[in-house]
Write a protein that holds these residues in place. Structure first.
Motif, PDB file in Angstrom:
ATOM      1  N   ARG A   1       0.846  -1.198   0.000  1.00 49.34           N
ATOM      2  CA  ARG A   1       0.000   0.000   0.000  1.00 49.34           C
ATOM      3  C   ARG A   1       0.884   1.251   0.000  1.00 49.34           C
ATOM      4  NH1 ARG A   1      -1.910   3.538   3.360  1.00 49.34           N
ATOM      5  NH2 ARG A   1      -0.757   2.710   5.149  1.00 49.34           N
ATOM      6  N   LYS A   2       1.920   1.188   0.810  1.00 47.65           N
ATOM      7  CA  LYS A   2       2.837   2.335   0.875  1.00 47.65           C
ATOM      8  C   LYS A   2       3.613   2.499  -0.436  1.00 47.65           C
ATOM      9  CE  LYS A   2       3.294   2.220   5.845  1.00 47.65           C
ATOM     10  NZ  LYS A   2       4.127   1.892   6.998  1.00 47.65           N
ATOM     11  N   SER A   3       3.974   1.387  -1.019  1.00 46.11           N
ATOM     12  CA  SER A   3       4.678   1.467  -2.316  1.00 46.11           C
ATOM     13  C   SER A   3       3.844   2.257  -3.309  1.00 46.11           C
ATOM     14  CB  SER A   3       4.934   0.074  -2.896  1.00 46.11           C
ATOM     15  OG  SER A   3       5.770  -0.660  -2.049  1.00 46.11           O
ATOM     16  N   ALA A   4       2.561   1.888  -3.368  1.00 47.98           N
ATOM     17  CA  ALA A   4       1.697   2.504  -4.379  1.00 47.98           C
ATOM     18  C   ALA A   4       1.580   4.018  -4.178  1.00 47.98           C
ATOM     19  CB  ALA A   4       0.320   1.850  -4.352  1.00 47.98           C
ATOM     20  N   ILE A   5       1.609   4.454  -2.939  1.00 51.87           N
ATOM     21  CA  ILE A   5       1.514   5.908  -2.672  1.00 51.87           C
ATOM     22  C   ILE A   5       2.741   6.611  -3.253  1.00 51.87           C
ATOM     23  CG2 ILE A   5       1.452   7.684  -0.865  1.00 51.87           C
ATOM     24  CD1 ILE A   5      -0.031   5.603   0.899  1.00 51.87           C
ATOM     25  N   ALA A   6       3.909   6.056  -2.940  1.00 49.59           N
ATOM     26  CA  ALA A   6       5.134   6.672  -3.462  1.00 49.59           C
ATOM     27  C   ALA A   6       5.174   6.596  -4.986  1.00 49.59           C
ATOM     28  CB  ALA A   6       6.351   5.978  -2.863  1.00 49.59           C
ATOM     29  N   GLU A   7       4.644   5.495  -5.519  1.00 51.94           N
ATOM     30  CA  GLU A   7       4.669   5.320  -6.978  1.00 51.94           C
ATOM     31  C   GLU A   7       3.836   6.393  -7.685  1.00 51.94           C
ATOM     32  OE1 GLU A   7       3.507   1.215  -6.955  1.00 51.94           O
ATOM     33  OE2 GLU A   7       5.548   0.548  -6.480  1.00 51.94           O
ATOM     34  N   ASP A   8       2.738   6.805  -7.051  1.00 50.57           N
ATOM     35  CA  ASP A   8       1.942   7.891  -7.646  1.00 50.57           C
ATOM     36  C   ASP A   8       2.782   9.157  -7.784  1.00 50.57           C
ATOM     37  OD1 ASP A   8      -0.386   6.528  -8.047  1.00 50.57           O
ATOM     38  OD2 ASP A   8      -1.296   7.095  -6.133  1.00 50.57           O
ATOM     39  N   ASP A   9       3.504   9.488  -6.723  1.00 43.45           N
ATOM     40  CA  ASP A   9       4.319  10.699  -6.778  1.00 43.45           C
ATOM     41  C   ASP A   9       5.486  10.542  -7.751  1.00 43.45           C
ATOM     42  OD1 ASP A   9       2.830  12.302  -5.178  1.00 43.45           O
ATOM     43  OD2 ASP A   9       3.881  11.774  -3.319  1.00 43.45           O
ATOM     44  N   LEU A  10       5.980   9.323  -7.819  1.00 42.61           N
ATOM     45  CA  LEU A  10       7.068   9.057  -8.758  1.00 42.61           C
ATOM     46  C   LEU A  10       6.613   9.328 -10.194  1.00 42.61           C
ATOM     47  CD1 LEU A  10       9.913   7.254  -9.030  1.00 42.61           C
ATOM     48  CD2 LEU A  10       8.282   5.707 -10.042  1.00 42.61           C
ATOM     49  N   VAL A  11       5.428   8.852 -10.528  1.00 41.98           N
ATOM     50  CA  VAL A  11       4.927   9.065 -11.887  1.00 41.98           C
ATOM     51  C   VAL A  11       4.674  10.555 -12.130  1.00 41.98           C
ATOM     52  CG1 VAL A  11       3.003   8.587 -13.463  1.00 41.98           C
ATOM     53  CG2 VAL A  11       4.010   6.737 -12.120  1.00 41.98           C
ATOM     54  N   TRP A  12       4.182  11.213 -11.118  1.00 43.09           N
ATOM     55  CA  TRP A  12       3.995  12.661 -11.249  1.00 43.09           C
ATOM     56  C   TRP A  12       5.338  13.324 -11.574  1.00 43.09           C
ATOM     57  CZ3 TRP A  12       5.981  17.079  -9.220  1.00 43.09           C
ATOM     58  CH2 TRP A  12       5.272  18.260  -9.473  1.00 43.09           C
ATOM     59  N   MET A  13       6.369  12.873 -10.862  1.00 45.12           N
ATOM     60  CA  MET A  13       7.712  13.414 -11.097  1.00 45.12           C
ATOM     61  C   MET A  13       8.141  13.177 -12.540  1.00 45.12           C
ATOM     62  SD  MET A  13      11.032  12.191 -11.476  1.00 45.12           S
ATOM     63  CE  MET A  13      11.256  10.638 -10.626  1.00 45.12           C
ATOM     64  N   LEU A  14       7.985  11.918 -13.005  1.00 38.93           N
ATOM     65  CA  LEU A  14       8.399  11.611 -14.387  1.00 38.93           C
ATOM     66  C   LEU A  14       7.661  12.521 -15.371  1.00 38.93           C
ATOM     67  CD1 LEU A  14       8.309   7.677 -14.298  1.00 38.93           C
ATOM     68  CD2 LEU A  14      10.360   9.101 -14.386  1.00 38.93           C
ATOM     69  N   GLU A  15       6.379  12.674 -15.133  1.00 43.43           N
ATOM     70  CA  GLU A  15       5.568  13.428 -16.091  1.00 43.43           C
ATOM     71  C   GLU A  15       5.760  14.936 -15.985  1.00 43.43           C
ATOM     72  OE1 GLU A  15       1.654  11.740 -15.665  1.00 43.43           O
ATOM     73  OE2 GLU A  15       2.200  10.031 -16.937  1.00 43.43           O
ATOM     74  N   SER A  16       6.367  15.360 -14.906  1.00 39.41           N
ATOM     75  CA  SER A  16       6.622  16.806 -14.777  1.00 39.41           C
ATOM     76  C   SER A  16       7.539  17.284 -15.893  1.00 39.41           C
ATOM     77  CB  SER A  16       7.233  17.126 -13.403  1.00 39.41           C
ATOM     78  OG  SER A  16       8.588  16.714 -13.357  1.00 39.41           O
ATOM     79  N   ALA A  17       8.296  16.346 -16.473  1.00 38.91           N
ATOM     80  CA  ALA A  17       9.213  16.734 -17.547  1.00 38.91           C
ATOM     81  C   ALA A  17       8.480  17.092 -18.835  1.00 38.91           C
ATOM     82  CB  ALA A  17      10.216  15.613 -17.801  1.00 38.91           C
ATOM     83  N   LYS A  18       7.160  16.919 -18.835  1.00 41.59           N
ATOM     84  CA  LYS A  18       6.401  17.357 -20.013  1.00 41.59           C
ATOM     85  C   LYS A  18       6.331  18.886 -20.071  1.00 41.59           C
ATOM     86  CE  LYS A  18       3.519  13.278 -20.522  1.00 41.59           C
ATOM     87  NZ  LYS A  18       2.243  12.639 -20.240  1.00 41.59           N
ATOM     88  N   HIS A  19       6.537  19.517 -18.911  1.00 43.75           N
ATOM     89  CA  HIS A  19       6.534  20.986 -18.900  1.00 43.75           C
ATOM     90  C   HIS A  19       7.674  21.529 -19.749  1.00 43.75           C
ATOM     91  CE1 HIS A  19       3.974  20.603 -15.287  1.00 43.75           C
ATOM     92  NE2 HIS A  19       3.524  21.781 -15.678  1.00 43.75           N
ATOM     93  N   LYS A  20       7.468  22.728 -20.243  1.00 42.29           N
ATOM     94  CA  LYS A  20       8.531  23.415 -20.953  1.00 42.29           C
ATOM     95  C   LYS A  20       8.804  24.736 -20.256  1.00 42.29           C
ATOM     96  CE  LYS A  20       8.002  21.635 -25.593  1.00 42.29           C
ATOM     97  NZ  LYS A  20       7.731  22.000 -26.970  1.00 42.29           N
ATOM     98  N   PRO A  21       9.987  24.982 -19.780  1.00 41.65           N
ATOM     99  CA  PRO A  21      11.102  24.049 -19.742  1.00 41.65           C
ATOM    100  C   PRO A  21      10.831  22.926 -18.746  1.00 41.65           C
ATOM    101  CG  PRO A  21      11.630  25.957 -18.416  1.00 41.65           C
ATOM    102  CD  PRO A  21      10.308  26.244 -19.068  1.00 41.65           C
ATOM    103  N   SER A  22      11.532  21.835 -18.936  1.00 41.49           N
ATOM    104  CA  SER A  22      11.376  20.731 -17.985  1.00 41.49           C
ATOM    105  C   SER A  22      12.045  21.099 -16.664  1.00 41.49           C
ATOM    106  CB  SER A  22      12.029  19.470 -18.550  1.00 41.49           C
ATOM    107  OG  SER A  22      12.046  18.489 -17.536  1.00 41.49           O
ATOM    108  N   PRO A  23      11.342  20.917 -15.554  1.00 39.04           N
ATOM    109  CA  PRO A  23      11.941  21.277 -14.264  1.00 39.04           C
ATOM    110  C   PRO A  23      12.999  20.265 -13.803  1.00 39.04           C
ATOM    111  CG  PRO A  23       9.777  20.271 -13.942  1.00 39.04           C
ATOM    112  CD  PRO A  23       9.962  20.411 -15.423  1.00 39.04           C
TER     113      PRO A  23
END
Ligand code: SF4
Ligand code: SF4
Lengths: 391, 428
Positions: free
Chosen positions: B190-212
């Motif tokens: 259960r805890k893994s899945a919580i961190a995994e949500d934030d991890l995916v958010w982090m990966l996808e943050s690179a869609k921003h321009k400029p990428s943070p």
């Protein structure tokens, strides 16, 4: 039994070996409309099931020493072994155009990824990555493997447009049992009379089995044994070696010849393990999938492509072979960049060293040209064995 | 560059402390230790038995970044290992020969167990057979079939679950003396899945321009906790929460990716990278990118320890053993080439990248065999140019800075030309 001479038989095998257009397999396919050919790579696939589908299993072992690889280098980096690049070369130059599907056994990541290249480049072909279990318990790895075999069977049924019955598979099991018995007889004969069955000849004979229908290959071995036995050839003062590590990318034929010329009779090898993978006859009655599974789990050869669960058994296959063949030494011959062979080697060497069995190591590529260093190395090895053995 | 001050964020300090604590735990002699691999690691399961995990790839990386791996590899080669094989294995074997010293200066204890999660890499199998020769300790294998047709079958899943039940868990019980508690596993998952949500958010943050963020050089740090000993812990959740806040702040301020020398001034090129980085010259390698204004917006290497974005996998506490199976089956190198191509092409399109750069690693057949074909396929699918460089993981002999730099420069020029021809604007 026919009266073919060794020379005729070997010439026939040599022709098959050199023919990168696979004429014999093409002829087989063309003889009856609707026939299909399934290529497979080392180290093991259950050819019985392919055969039972009415298809020809065709062993693909790279392009050999003489094929010029022109396109293949655009597919593979220099630090990857040669067999995938020459195999790709065969495919993109149309030499495998008649092959309806390919099987890629789970031997290493290079062959594994080659299955993906096939999926990407040859979208109209049947591609099967053939995963075999690394767990050898009936209820664990066995169940997995049985289902994989069923999937394979279903895939081939779809491709061939007909059902494969248990009777079909049992019939094929029978034929491959027979074939394996003759393969083993050839190996035994060579070990008993190595001067009568030079390794280059035995090699070519086994290579023919990668192309010919199984029944034909069995007949060829029968003819060879009869002819070789009848022929008198000079006995040489060679030492006896087991060659190991060459289970995937094949050494050039010249390397095999060079070893014998340098004074080493190869009395066992692991060149085409698919021929001898199963160590016993597979029962040809009852549930064939079940029987093939049990044979794989409990009676198959040890190779670097398999996980050995028991550290005490690691290397036993090699040690047993050395003992059974009365070998004086071991040649560890591995293809360059071959992780399975090269990573396994130190473990096998430690077993061999512990028993004070002499050995040498060498690396090759299928197109290695320079044989002089190999001859010198093997010659020195043979001399030292003779000295050491006499001491 | 080494005498320059390295710019670090809060989350990096937190991570550094986590790693130090973990090495202290492993070397304390107070806990049971299992060696296991990053891809397909069963961290949640090991935690159920209070077993610490020691990851040999991470040790090799640590040694490489401290410039120690070269000597270790040579040591292994002197003892009979071929020059041709994976250098992670040799760095590990060489480290043993040199006293097996952990990054905290204390010796690693001999492992109580080798948990051979055979996932996505054939070499793993030989690697642990080799370690077993040395340690003579119990070794348990988890064979993860290859997802060769691009999907997971029930047969594959069942096989893994059965191995967990009949091989792995009983061995862990025996080693630890602790009985398996499936609810404890559920809680970690259960805890893994919580961190995994934030991890995916982090990966996808690179869609921003400029990428943070830089999702390759920076990405390997960001993946650290979840790929190693922390997945399933509270501190992992905390780390990704903190990271998310930091990245959000960067987005709000419109900052370009963070580098060891501070924020990139300008984002000129957005790349997707396939393949692991080189570790022996990691900083120099990174510098070649950020000095040119190139940021990596997505990379396959940040998926070796688990793929969470592509098909939305999360560890599922409702099906604890099945979810571990699916996790193992889904790691990047266990996916077939067409899936890898699709993943990279989608990344290029979705992250609006300029193209695919492949860092092909001499050591690694699992990654490297087939990459030239992958590059051409991705080019075809995206219409964006690809480039190919060759280095190694931890063997300094195979990093030629001049060659890599040349290649990168020509690649950037190629992108410029393409842009001029296509009339498209600079990324940022
Ligand atoms: S020669 Fe070795 S590395 Fe190359 S494909 Fe065969 S088994 Fe794999
Ligand atoms: S071959 Fe690749 S995946 Fe396997 S251990 Fe080496 S670097 Fe890791």
């Amino acid at each position: 039994m026919s009266t073919k001479t060794v020379k005729d038989i070997v010439a026939n095998c040599q022709e098959i070996f050199e023919d990168l257009d696979f004429r014999r397999a093409r002829e087989w396919k063309a003889a009856v409309p609707g026939r299909k050919v399934i290529g497979y790579m080392p180290v093991y696939v259950p050819r019985e099931i392919v055969h039972a589908a009415g298809m020809l299993p065709l062993g693909i072992l790279g392009g050999g020493a003489d094929m010029e690889v022109i396109h293949g280098d655009a597919y593979y980096q220099s630090y990857i072994c040669r067999i995938p690049r020459s195999t790709i070369e065969l495919a993109i130059t149309g030499k495998l155009d008649f092959v309806d599907g390919m099987m890629f056994p789970s031997i290493c990541d290079v062959i594994r990824n080659l299955s993906g290249i096939w999926q990407l480049l040859f979208k109209d072909k049947y591609v099967r990555y053939f995963d075999a279990p690394q767990n050898f318990k009936d209820e664990v790895g066995g169940v997995f493997y049985a289902n994989e075999l069923r999937e394979l069977k279903e895939g081939l049924e779809q491709l061939g447009g007909r059902k494969i019955t248990d009777a079909d598979i049992n019939n094929s099991i029978d034929l491959y049992n027979e074939n394996r018995r003759w393969v083993n007889r050839v190996y035994d004969f060579r070990s008993d009379y190595p001067w009568k069955a030079p390794s280059a000849e035995v090699y070519l004979l086994m290579r023919a089995g990668m192309v010919l229908p199984v029944e034909e290959h069995t007949r060829l071995m029968q003819e060879y044994l009869a002819a070789a036995d009848a022929e008198s050839r000079p006995v040489k003062d060679n030492c006896r070696v087991v060659l190991t590590g060459a289970f995937c990318e094949q050494p050039p034929l010249n390397l095999i010849k060079s070893l014998e010329m340098a004074g080493c009779y190869i009395v066992d090898d692991d060149f085409m393990m698919v021929n001898r993978w199963l160590q016993r006859d597979v029962p040809a009655t009852g549930d064939p999938i079940d029987n093939l599974v049990k044979a794989f789990l409990h009676h198959s050869a040890e190779t670097p492509a398999k996980y050995e669960d028991d550290i005490n058994v690691k290397g036993a296959y090699l040690l047993n072979t050395i003992a059974k063949r009365g070998a004086d030494g071991v040649i560890f011959a591995a293809p360059s960049f071959c992780d399975p062979a090269l990573l396994d080697q130190p473990m096998l060497i430690s077993r061999v060293e512990a028993r004070k069995i002499p050995y040498i190591t060498m690396q090759y590529a299928e197109n290695s040209g320079q044989m002089q260093p190999i001859r010198e190395q093997a010659g020195t090895f043979a001399d030292s064995i003779k000295l050491w053995g006499a001491a | 560059m080494s005498d320059q001050k390295i710019v670090k964020s809060n989350s990096q300090d937190v991570q550094k402390e986590m790693i130090t604590r973990n090495y202290d735990k492993i070397t304390s002699g107070k806990v049971k230790v299992s060696s296991t691999f990053v891809p397909g690691n069963l961290n949640e399961l090991l935690m159920c038995f209070d077993i610490a995990n020691n990851l040999p790839e991470i040790n090799a990386i640590q040694n490489a970044m401290r410039k120690k791996s070269g000597e270790m590899i040579m040591e292994a080669e002197r003892s009979g290992h071929s020059e041709d094989v994976c250098t992670y294995v040799k760095a590990d074997i060489g480290m043993m020969a040199k006293g097996n010293i952990a990054p905290n200066g204390k010796p690693f204890p001999d492992p109580d167990l080798l948990l051979l999660s055979y996932t996505g890499c054939f070499t793993f199998l030989k690697w642990f057979e080799l370690l077993r020769e040395q340690y003579k300790c119990p070794t348990v294998m988890l064979h993860v079939p290859y997802a060769a047709d691009g999907h997971v079958t029930q047969n594959m899943r069942d096989y893994i679950v059965k191995q967990l039940k009949e091989e792995v868990i009983p061995t862990l019980e025996k080693i630890s003396g602790i009985k398996f508690d499936i609810d404890r596993l559920r809680e970690y998952l259960r805890k893994s899945a919580i961190a995994e949500d934030d991890l995916v958010w982090m990966l996808e943050s690179a869609k921003h321009k400029p990428s943070p963020i830089d999702c390759y050089f920076g990405g390997v740090y960001y993946m650290g906790p979840i790929f190693t000993a922390f997945r399933g812990t509270d501190e992992c959740i905390e780390y990704y929460k903190l990271l998310r806040e930091e990245i959000q702040e960067r987005i709000d301020k419109g900052l370009c990716a963070q580098t060891p020398e501070g924020d990139m001034a300008e984002e000129k090129y957005r790349l997707v990278v396939e393949g692991p980085p080189n570790w022996t010259s990691f900083r120099d390698f990174w510098q070649m990118f950020y000095e040119a204004g190139a940021v990596v917006v997505a990379s396959s290497y940040t998926k070796v320890g688990g793929v969470y974005d592509y098909d939305s996998f999360r560890h599922d506490p409702a099906n604890p053993l099945e979810t571990l199976a699916d996790y193992c089956l889904g790691v990047y190198t266990n996916r077939n080439l067409p899936t890898r191509v699709d993943m990279l092409a989608r990344n290029i399109i979705e992250y609006e990248a300029d193209g695919l750069l492949i860092n092909s690693i001499k050591s690694c057949n699992s990654f490297s065999a087939g990459q030239l074909v992958m590059m051409r396929e991705v080019e075809k699918l995206t219409g964006k140019p690809g480039a190919f460089i060759e280095t190694d993981l931890v063997d300094p002999r195979y990093f030629s800075a001049a060659n890599v730099k040349n290649r990168l420069e020509s690649y950037f020029q190629m992108i410029d030309q393409k842009r001029r021809a296509g009339g498209s604007a600079i990324a940022a």
